[in-house]
Each structure stands twice: as C-alpha cells, then as structure tokens.
Design a protein around this motif. Structure first.
Motif, PDB file in Angstrom:
ATOM      1  N   HIS A   1      35.424  37.828  52.443  1.00 41.45           N
ATOM      2  CA  HIS A   1      35.287  38.865  51.487  1.00 41.45           C
ATOM      3  C   HIS A   1      34.949  38.873  50.021  1.00 41.45           C
ATOM      4  CE1 HIS A   1      36.211  41.323  55.216  1.00 41.45           C
ATOM      5  NE2 HIS A   1      37.219  40.429  55.443  1.00 41.45           N
ATOM      6  N   PRO A   2      34.155  37.838  49.653  1.00 40.42           N
ATOM      7  CA  PRO A   2      33.914  37.667  48.289  1.00 40.42           C
ATOM      8  C   PRO A   2      33.710  38.791  47.453  1.00 40.42           C
ATOM      9  CG  PRO A   2      32.108  36.699  49.586  1.00 40.42           C
ATOM     10  CD  PRO A   2      33.198  37.280  50.389  1.00 40.42           C
ATOM     11  N   GLU A   3      32.996  39.850  48.449  1.00 36.11           N
ATOM     12  CA  GLU A   3      32.591  41.157  47.381  1.00 36.11           C
ATOM     13  C   GLU A   3      33.618  41.806  46.848  1.00 36.11           C
ATOM     14  OE1 GLU A   3      33.793  42.250  51.581  1.00 36.11           O
ATOM     15  OE2 GLU A   3      32.707  40.483  50.699  1.00 36.11           O
ATOM     16  N   LEU A   4      35.015  41.692  47.309  1.00 37.17           N
ATOM     17  CA  LEU A   4      36.118  42.382  46.783  1.00 37.17           C
ATOM     18  C   LEU A   4      36.446  41.908  45.343  1.00 37.17           C
ATOM     19  CD1 LEU A   4      38.493  42.550  49.786  1.00 37.17           C
ATOM     20  CD2 LEU A   4      37.126  44.241  48.928  1.00 37.17           C
ATOM     21  N   PHE A   5      35.665  40.721  45.039  1.00 39.06           N
ATOM     22  CA  PHE A   5      36.175  40.077  43.554  1.00 39.06           C
ATOM     23  C   PHE A   5      34.784  40.177  42.838  1.00 39.06           C
ATOM     24  CE2 PHE A   5      38.659  38.387  47.162  1.00 39.06           C
ATOM     25  CZ  PHE A   5      39.918  38.917  46.581  1.00 39.06           C
ATOM     26  N   ALA A   6      33.761  40.857  43.113  1.00 40.98           N
ATOM     27  CA  ALA A   6      32.810  40.721  42.186  1.00 40.98           C
ATOM     28  C   ALA A   6      32.972  41.376  41.009  1.00 40.98           C
ATOM     29  CB  ALA A   6      31.531  41.960  43.047  1.00 40.98           C
TER      30      ALA A   6
ATOM     31  N   SER B   1      37.494  27.428  42.669  1.00 44.01           N
ATOM     32  CA  SER B   1      36.368  26.662  42.933  1.00 44.01           C
ATOM     33  C   SER B   1      35.191  27.621  43.744  1.00 44.01           C
ATOM     34  CB  SER B   1      36.903  25.572  43.828  1.00 44.01           C
ATOM     35  OG  SER B   1      37.522  26.163  44.825  1.00 44.01           O
ATOM     36  N   ARG B   2      35.609  28.532  44.563  1.00 43.01           N
ATOM     37  CA  ARG B   2      34.726  29.198  45.298  1.00 43.01           C
ATOM     38  C   ARG B   2      33.898  30.236  44.627  1.00 43.01           C
ATOM     39  NH1 ARG B   2      35.441  27.827  50.717  1.00 43.01           N
ATOM     40  NH2 ARG B   2      36.518  25.596  50.663  1.00 43.01           N
ATOM     41  N   LEU B   3      34.719  31.069  43.619  1.00 39.56           N
ATOM     42  CA  LEU B   3      34.365  32.269  43.170  1.00 39.56           C
ATOM     43  C   LEU B   3      33.948  32.064  41.561  1.00 39.56           C
ATOM     44  CD1 LEU B   3      36.271  35.065  44.766  1.00 39.56           C
ATOM     45  CD2 LEU B   3      33.941  34.124  45.615  1.00 39.56           C
ATOM     46  N   GLY B   4      34.187  30.967  41.092  1.00 43.12           N
ATOM     47  CA  GLY B   4      34.008  30.479  39.490  1.00 43.12           C
ATOM     48  C   GLY B   4      34.981  31.588  38.557  1.00 43.12           C
TER      49      GLY B   4
END
Length: 462
Positions: free
Chosen positions: A176-181, A411-414
């Motif tokens: 769910h990376p979109e939650l941290f856009a 590391s994954r989302l910068g």
C-alpha cells in the motif's frame, strides 16, 4: 491484562488519570496507560484489540482511519488529518507490539499501567506506547482546537516491529505505498535519551541515521571422537575459540563517517571543557577509546559502536553429548553496519579478514540499505521546537545502533526519517537503559512535554 475493563471515550478519561493536558480528553498519560494495558507481546503479537481501540479513539475525534492487514489478528492502522496543502504530508509512525516480559523480575505488573511517584510503569512505556501516546495526543488536540496543519498528517500504527516488520511496515510499504504518496519526511521511534551524559548537559538527541542489520551464521567443522582424548587443534571447539578471540573487541576497525563526525563535534561543544576535550579526542582518533575512561560504561559502549561496524556473538549451537567432541558448531553473529554507502560485500570482506578465509559464512538476515542521512531544514525544525520548549537543552543529531521501521520507509519509499521522542527528564534518568528491561517506566511530565512538542510541530508551518 483484563480485556473486559470499561472503555472510555476520549472526551472523558477514567477517574484518576493524570496529565495536565491543555485540552480535556487529550492526555497522553491516559492514552499511554490504556495502551500499556493491552498485552501485545511479540511473539505472538495479537495486536488487533489494541489497534481497534486506537481506531475508536481517533474515529471518535473525527479523524479519518482505515485498517489493513495480511493477518487479521495483526492489523495496521493508517489515519490522516487533512492539512492546508502548504506542505507535503508528514508521516508519524509507531508500533504497538512489545518485547516479552518472561524471565524478568518486575517490581510492578508489566501490563498494569500504574502511576507511582510521577512515573507511568509498564511494558511499552518507553518502547514505544508512550511515544505513540504523544503523537495521538497531539492529533486529538489539533482536532479539539480546530487547528489545521500546514500539510496532511499521516499516522501509521503497526504491529511486528520487534520481530522483523513482516506484517507491519513491510506489508504497508510493499502492498500500500499509495497511502504515503507525497510524504517527504517521517518521524518514528528512538531519540529522546540523553546518552548517559545528563549530569553534564541536558541533551535532546534526534536520530538522523540507523545502523543496518547484517546477521551472519558461521559453521565450524572438525574431527569428532571420544572426549576423554585431547581435542584436535583443528577441531570445531578450537576453531570456536579462535573465532571468539578474533571478535573479542566487538568491531571491525574504525570507519569515519560525516554524520558521526558532526554528532561528536556537537556533543563535545555541549559538554563541560574536561569532558568535551575527551569526546573530541575520541572523535579525532576513535582507535583509542581509553580517552573516554571514567564516563558511564553504557555511554562508552554506545560511542564505540557508532565509529565502527560491530559484530556480536549471540547464539552458539553444537555438541551431542558431554563425552563427545562435536564435529560441527554453528555461531550466529549480530552484525551492524554504519550508515552511508557501505555494502554488504564490504562488511563480509572485513569480517573474513578478521576471522580467516577458511570459515563458512552465511548472511541470513540483511537489512535495507538506507540513503545517507541529510540534516536539512526539517531537522532544523525539529531542533527549533526543542529549543523553544527547553531553552537550556541541546538538540543533538545522533546515529542509533539498532534499526527500526524507519529503514523500510526510507529504503522503499525514499522518505527521510527521523527518530524524535521529545523528553524532559531528570539528569539521572537514562531512558535508553529502560528499553526491553524490567520495570520499564516513563515520567508523566515527560509524556506531557513530548505531546506538547508534537502539537507545536504539527501546528506550525515549516
């Protein structure tokens, strides 16, 4: 723990709850008490009831929440407080699992959440339910006062940090990376401890980098036979002895890194002249730790750990009987790699140089490689809040020797991650020494100070 005790709305704390919150119903002490009373020891975790209680409190205040889970017994909660769009979203992240209490001699019930002599007792008081309570209290105060932050504030509450983050932070960033856009900065655990130097200066450490995990399994083989005969020089036990001797100092040689150099410079500037000179001498030449003689042992161990990759022998397995020479022994090493551009291959190479080329080395846990730390305007913002709340205190950038969920967001989302746990405490109190220990506890006044700092941070534009 009793899971049937009455639940209270956030607007009406239970009788006897302590805390001088500026807004009724937003006491971080009450929140921390209630969180501690949920037994979320990991393993097994089973954080669902605790997370659902948090969701009820936030929903009751009109804060948008959702839960996401790969295991229904171990859900993640993501809440969002909308902002004015003047800044990118800010992430606050916390975990609700705690380490076991078995085998520890507690003076008070570890899940009682008792307040005694101005301190809140219980597993998680420091790591990290007390910290989460500060964050929640700040969000609740924002809603109660009608304050709108400059940018959205995202609160992620997760399970499983203590045993690898698989169903917690790792699940969120991968599924769910979109939650941290749009998130550029994050605040998580650690920080807040004074490094055992409280009698010299009131320090407010801010974690700007973490060491990376590299766990290695070493296999030692040799001749077996009856133990009534002298062991072979090339036997597994003698190889074990040589391995232990080669790692006795705990490190793989000094490595100078910019972030540690800055930390030690600022630390030296904050201390009295006699102590300052010794810390600066260590900064210049960490190969001679004797310059730190006389300082608290835990302080010296910490400082030595941030100037080198460290290797600790933690698990040994081998042998089948008292009267049999073992033919195989396995040893597990907890390796921690300094922040920066150091690769796993470089770490293993240094380890081989130290232990010898003939041993079998297997890297079985490898932590994420995070970007090099940056101390930019957001770090200054965190430091300025602390200066405003405690003019006599000294904010200090530090490197933590362990790793947290921050490694995954970084590391994954910068996302640039900081460990920020604002604390105001007595000089003799060393909160770092209470982590994972019996009689874990935190001062009520420290919880209030931290919640106030978080509220100020969220209320102010950058």
């Amino acid at each position: 723990m009793s899971t049937t005790e009455p639940q209270h709305s956030p607007a009406s704390p239970p009788p006897g709850a302590t805390g001088s919150s500026a807004v009724p119903g937003t006491s971080p002490v009450w929140i921390a008490q209630r969180l501690i009373r949920f037994n979320t020891v990991n393993p097994p975790g089973d954080e669902a009831e605790c997370v659902q209680w948090i969701r009820g409190v936030l929903d009751g205040a009109g804060i948008e929440t959702r839960t996401l889970a790969s295991d229904p017994r171990r859900p993640n909660l993501v809440a969002r407080l909308p902002g004015r769009g003047l800044e990118p979203p800010l992430l606050l992240h916390a975990h609700v699992d705690v380490v076991p209490v078995e085998g520890q001699a507690w003076t008070r019930p570890p899940f009682g959440g008792e307040i005694v002599d101005g301190e809140l007792w219980g597993r998680g008081a420091v790591d990290m339910k007390g910290h989460l309570a500060m964050m929640m209290a700040a969000l609740l105060r924002m809603r109660a006062c009608g304050d709108v932050p400059a940018g959205d504030v995202v609160l992620a509450v997760m399970p499983d940090e203590e045993t690898g983050s698989t169903v917690g932070a790792r699940f969120l960033v991968e599924r769910h990376p979109e939650l941290f856009a749009g998130v550029r900065y994050a605040i998580g655990e650690d920080g807040g401890a004074e490094l055992g130097l409280g009698r010299y200066a009131r320090l407010h450490p801010i974690v700007v980098a973490e060491k990376r995990t590299c766990w290695v399994r070493v296999t030692l083989r040799g001749l077996g036979g009856h133990a009534s005969r002298v062991a072979s020089g090339s036997g597994a036990v003698n190889k074990l002895r040589r391995l232990l001797e080669s790692l006795a100092d705990g490190g793989l040689g000094v490595e100078h890194t910019p972030v540690v150099d800055r930390m030690l410079k600022e630390l030296a500037n904050a201390l009295p002249p006699d102590i300052s000179e010794r810390v600066d001498a260590f900064r210049i030449d960490p190969r001679d730790p004797s310059v730190l003689d006389g300082l608290d042992e835990s302080t010296v161990r910490y400082l030595r750990s941030i100037v080198q990759h460290t290797v600790s022998v933690t698990v040994l397995r081998g042998g089948t009987g008292t009267n049999v020479h073992p033919t195989e022994i396995t040893v597990e090493l907890d390796g921690r790699v300094l922040p920066g551009d150091f690769t796993t291959e470089e770490f293993i190479g240094l380890l081989r140089e130290r232990v010898g080329p003939e041993l079998e080395l297997e890297l079985f846990v490898e932590g994420e490689l995070s970007p090099p730390p940056r101390l930019d305007t957001f770090y200054d913002r965190l430091a300025n809040v602390l200066k405003a709340k405690d003019p006599d205190g000294v904010p200090l950038p530090i490197v933590t020797t362990a790793s947290t969920d921050a490694r995954l967001f970084s590391s994954r989302l910068g996302i640039q991650c900081f460990g920020w746990m604002p604390l105001l405490h007595e000089p003799e109190t060393v909160y770092r020494d209470r982590l994972h220990c019996p009689d874990e506890r935190i001062a009520v006044s420290a919880l209030e100070f931290g919640a106030d700092c978080f509220h100020t941070l969220l209320s102010s534009a950058g």
